[in-house]
Motif scaffolding. Sequence first.
Motif, PDB file in Angstrom:
ATOM      1  N   LEU A 300       0.818  -1.218   0.000  1.00  0.00           N
ATOM      2  CA  LEU A 300       0.000   0.000   0.000  1.00  0.00           C
ATOM      3  C   LEU A 300       0.850   1.265   0.000  1.00  0.00           C
ATOM      4  N   ALA A 301       2.066   1.170   0.520  1.00  0.00           N
ATOM      5  CA  ALA A 301       2.959   2.342   0.489  1.00  0.00           C
ATOM      6  C   ALA A 301       3.227   2.743  -0.958  1.00  0.00           C
ATOM      7  N   GLN A 302       3.364   1.754  -1.823  1.00  0.00           N
ATOM      8  CA  GLN A 302       3.599   2.013  -3.242  1.00  0.00           C
ATOM      9  C   GLN A 302       2.363   2.686  -3.872  1.00  0.00           C
ATOM     10  N   ILE A 303       1.184   2.203  -3.514  1.00  0.00           N
ATOM     11  CA  ILE A 303      -0.043   2.797  -4.059  1.00  0.00           C
ATOM     12  C   ILE A 303      -0.181   4.246  -3.582  1.00  0.00           C
ATOM     13  N   ALA A 304       0.067   4.472  -2.288  1.00  0.00           N
ATOM     14  CA  ALA A 304       0.001   5.851  -1.762  1.00  0.00           C
ATOM     15  C   ALA A 304       0.984   6.736  -2.520  1.00  0.00           C
ATOM     16  N   ASN A 305       2.161   6.238  -2.750  1.00  0.00           N
ATOM     17  CA  ASN A 305       3.211   7.002  -3.412  1.00  0.00           C
ATOM     18  C   ASN A 305       2.829   7.406  -4.834  1.00  0.00           C
ATOM     19  N   GLU A 317      -4.152  13.942 -19.646  1.00  0.00           N
ATOM     20  CA  GLU A 317      -4.708  13.223 -20.799  1.00  0.00           C
ATOM     21  C   GLU A 317      -6.172  13.572 -21.036  1.00  0.00           C
ATOM     22  N   LYS A 318      -6.687  14.534 -20.265  1.00  0.00           N
ATOM     23  CA  LYS A 318      -8.066  15.013 -20.425  1.00  0.00           C
ATOM     24  C   LYS A 318      -9.106  13.901 -20.300  1.00  0.00           C
ATOM     25  N   ILE A 319      -8.867  13.034 -19.322  1.00  0.00           N
ATOM     26  CA  ILE A 319      -9.836  11.981 -19.003  1.00  0.00           C
ATOM     27  C   ILE A 319     -11.049  12.636 -18.334  1.00  0.00           C
ATOM     28  N   ASP A 320     -12.284  12.146 -18.668  1.00  0.00           N
ATOM     29  CA  ASP A 320     -13.488  12.721 -18.040  1.00  0.00           C
ATOM     30  C   ASP A 320     -13.774  12.097 -16.672  1.00  0.00           C
ATOM     31  N   PHE A 321     -13.640  10.784 -16.591  1.00  0.00           N
ATOM     32  CA  PHE A 321     -13.988  10.076 -15.351  1.00  0.00           C
ATOM     33  C   PHE A 321     -12.868   9.140 -14.916  1.00  0.00           C
ATOM     34  N   ILE A 322     -12.522   9.222 -13.639  1.00  0.00           N
ATOM     35  CA  ILE A 322     -11.539   8.290 -13.067  1.00  0.00           C
ATOM     36  C   ILE A 322     -12.273   7.398 -12.077  1.00  0.00           C
ATOM     37  N   LEU A 323     -12.126   6.088 -12.232  1.00  0.00           N
ATOM     38  CA  LEU A 323     -12.739   5.143 -11.296  1.00  0.00           C
ATOM     39  C   LEU A 323     -11.650   4.534 -10.428  1.00  0.00           C
ATOM     40  N   ALA A 324     -11.919   4.453  -9.132  1.00  0.00           N
ATOM     41  CA  ALA A 324     -10.922   3.879  -8.220  1.00  0.00           C
ATOM     42  C   ALA A 324     -11.639   3.117  -7.122  1.00  0.00           C
ATOM     43  N   ARG A 325     -10.935   2.168  -6.533  1.00  0.00           N
ATOM     44  CA  ARG A 325     -11.494   1.462  -5.375  1.00  0.00           C
ATOM     45  C   ARG A 325     -10.661   1.778  -4.126  1.00  0.00           C
ATOM     46  N   SER A 326     -11.229   1.443  -2.966  1.00  0.00           N
ATOM     47  CA  SER A 326     -10.507   1.636  -1.706  1.00  0.00           C
ATOM     48  C   SER A 326      -9.615   0.426  -1.439  1.00  0.00           C
ATOM     49  N   TYR A 327      -8.666   0.604  -0.530  1.00  0.00           N
ATOM     50  CA  TYR A 327      -7.740  -0.483  -0.170  1.00  0.00           C
ATOM     51  C   TYR A 327      -7.779  -0.720   1.335  1.00  0.00           C
ATOM     52  N   SER A 329      -8.758   0.071   5.429  1.00  0.00           N
ATOM     53  CA  SER A 329      -8.453   1.236   6.252  1.00  0.00           C
ATOM     54  C   SER A 329      -7.374   0.923   7.273  1.00  0.00           C
ATOM     55  N   LYS A 330      -6.624  -0.131   7.015  1.00  0.00           N
ATOM     56  CA  LYS A 330      -5.507  -0.464   7.904  1.00  0.00           C
ATOM     57  C   LYS A 330      -4.208   0.094   7.326  1.00  0.00           C
ATOM     58  N   GLY A 331      -3.283   0.415   8.184  1.00  0.00           N
ATOM     59  CA  GLY A 331      -1.970   0.885   7.738  1.00  0.00           C
ATOM     60  C   GLY A 331      -2.105   2.057   6.776  1.00  0.00           C
ATOM     61  N   MET A 332      -1.357   2.032   5.684  1.00  0.00           N
ATOM     62  CA  MET A 332      -1.415   3.121   4.713  1.00  0.00           C
ATOM     63  C   MET A 332      -2.747   3.154   3.964  1.00  0.00           C
ATOM     64  N   GLY A 333      -3.546   2.095   4.102  1.00  0.00           N
ATOM     65  CA  GLY A 333      -4.870   2.086   3.470  1.00  0.00           C
ATOM     66  C   GLY A 333      -5.710   3.267   3.924  1.00  0.00           C
ATOM     67  N   LEU A 334      -5.525   3.685   5.174  1.00  0.00           N
ATOM     68  CA  LEU A 334      -6.315   4.795   5.718  1.00  0.00           C
ATOM     69  C   LEU A 334      -5.960   6.126   5.049  1.00  0.00           C
ATOM     70  N   ALA A 335      -4.671   6.367   4.820  1.00  0.00           N
ATOM     71  CA  ALA A 335      -4.263   7.607   4.138  1.00  0.00           C
ATOM     72  C   ALA A 335      -4.746   7.591   2.687  1.00  0.00           C
ATOM     73  N   ILE A 336      -4.671   6.429   2.043  1.00  0.00           N
ATOM     74  CA  ILE A 336      -5.142   6.308   0.657  1.00  0.00           C
ATOM     75  C   ILE A 336      -6.643   6.609   0.607  1.00  0.00           C
ATOM     76  N   LEU A 337      -7.377   6.012   1.553  1.00  0.00           N
ATOM     77  CA  LEU A 337      -8.829   6.212   1.617  1.00  0.00           C
ATOM     78  C   LEU A 337      -9.172   7.692   1.831  1.00  0.00           C
ATOM     79  N   ASP A 338      -8.472   8.333   2.754  1.00  0.00           N
ATOM     80  CA  ASP A 338      -8.709   9.753   3.050  1.00  0.00           C
ATOM     81  C   ASP A 338      -8.492  10.606   1.788  1.00  0.00           C
ATOM     82  N   ARG A 339      -7.391  10.381   1.077  1.00  0.00           N
ATOM     83  CA  ARG A 339      -7.104  11.194  -0.121  1.00  0.00           C
ATOM     84  C   ARG A 339      -8.091  10.904  -1.237  1.00  0.00           C
ATOM     85  N   LEU A 340      -8.463   9.617  -1.409  1.00  0.00           N
ATOM     86  CA  LEU A 340      -9.415   9.286  -2.472  1.00  0.00           C
ATOM     87  C   LEU A 340     -10.782   9.904  -2.172  1.00  0.00           C
TER      88      LEU A 340
END
Length: 351
Positions: A300-305, A317-327, A329-340
Amino acid sequence: MTIVLKVDPRQPDLEKIRQAAASLLEGNLVAFPTETVYGLGANALNRKAVERVFYAKGRPFQDPLIVHIASLQMLYEVVNNVPNEALSLIDQFWPGPLTLILPRHPSIPAEVSAGLNTVAVRMPSHPIALALIEHAGVPIAAPSANRFGHTSPTSAAHVLADLDGKIDLLIDGGEPIVGVESTVLDLTQQAPVILRPGGVTHEELMKVLDSVLLHGDESSIDQKDPMPSPGMLSRHYAPQATLILIESENSTNACMRIIAEATLLLESGKRVAILSADEDALIFEQLGVRIEIIGSSQNLAQIANRLYSAIRLLDEEKIDFILARSYGSKGMGLAILDRLRRAASKIINIE
Ligand code: AMP
Ligand code: MG
């Protein structure tokens, strides 16, 4: 014109560091790399310089800055009182991505802290950041070096894209190691509270302190109720594209929902991209959409980075929609979730 100085982080050229430090002491704005994201620095003791940071970013004056220091001696010039729990944390996590909120020393202008009698302080571990602060000999107030509300910069090019001409100098020192902002921990409350999850995890802090709370229900990991409407969440770190976040404890379900959402958007002629983990990419291939791989869900550190640079790339690239999932809420998952969550225009919660 913004002067750009290229500096090798492994062996900072002290002549260039001196030039940047002198510029700071003249009251100028200098952007520099830290291990989290690029910062936009001003002499924290110079009220006028600090005000210029807010104007350059378009940042509201109510949003306080983090003061960066290079030695423990400097800490006592920034804060009034250093409790024992702060010393234990400092021992363990400084220099590094942990910001502590402590009582503000009178030498720090109130503007730095949006008028609060507290101040946010951290010692970065990046060799260029440390050398710059040491040479300046003063604490440096520095928020992330982006236009307010925009995605934080993880390269010199990102800083220029947002602030070229608005700041005096930029040190180009390559890419940060952490890539996501510091954890902000408030030590002025009855119990320590994480105000912003980041580079140091809740679990790591709990090894040093008996109790560490998470701020507000919106970031509470045990919350089973539906999310408040996305409009209630502060939208920050936001891309130009519309980001849709699928939150689920189950990665397969989340990926299936991403496929369903992508299919609908493609039918209406939108340019769609998926922020994908390595492991998920294969099942998205059939869609024929832009897939941006951000790392392994086992790391998850790599994903956060890679998160911010991936979002900036898709915006270019002028994308209209970005789709993402959560990882999770443990460890760095929580920071990723907060930013997403803060980057998202729409959050879909599923089982
Ligand atoms: P930035 O440097 O742009 O990533 O943002 C710094 C963040 O640190 C702010 O948005 C606040 O969330 C937090 N912060 C800074 N100073 C204080 C303070 N005195 N009290 C509470 N939070 C703070
Ligand atoms: Mg910021």
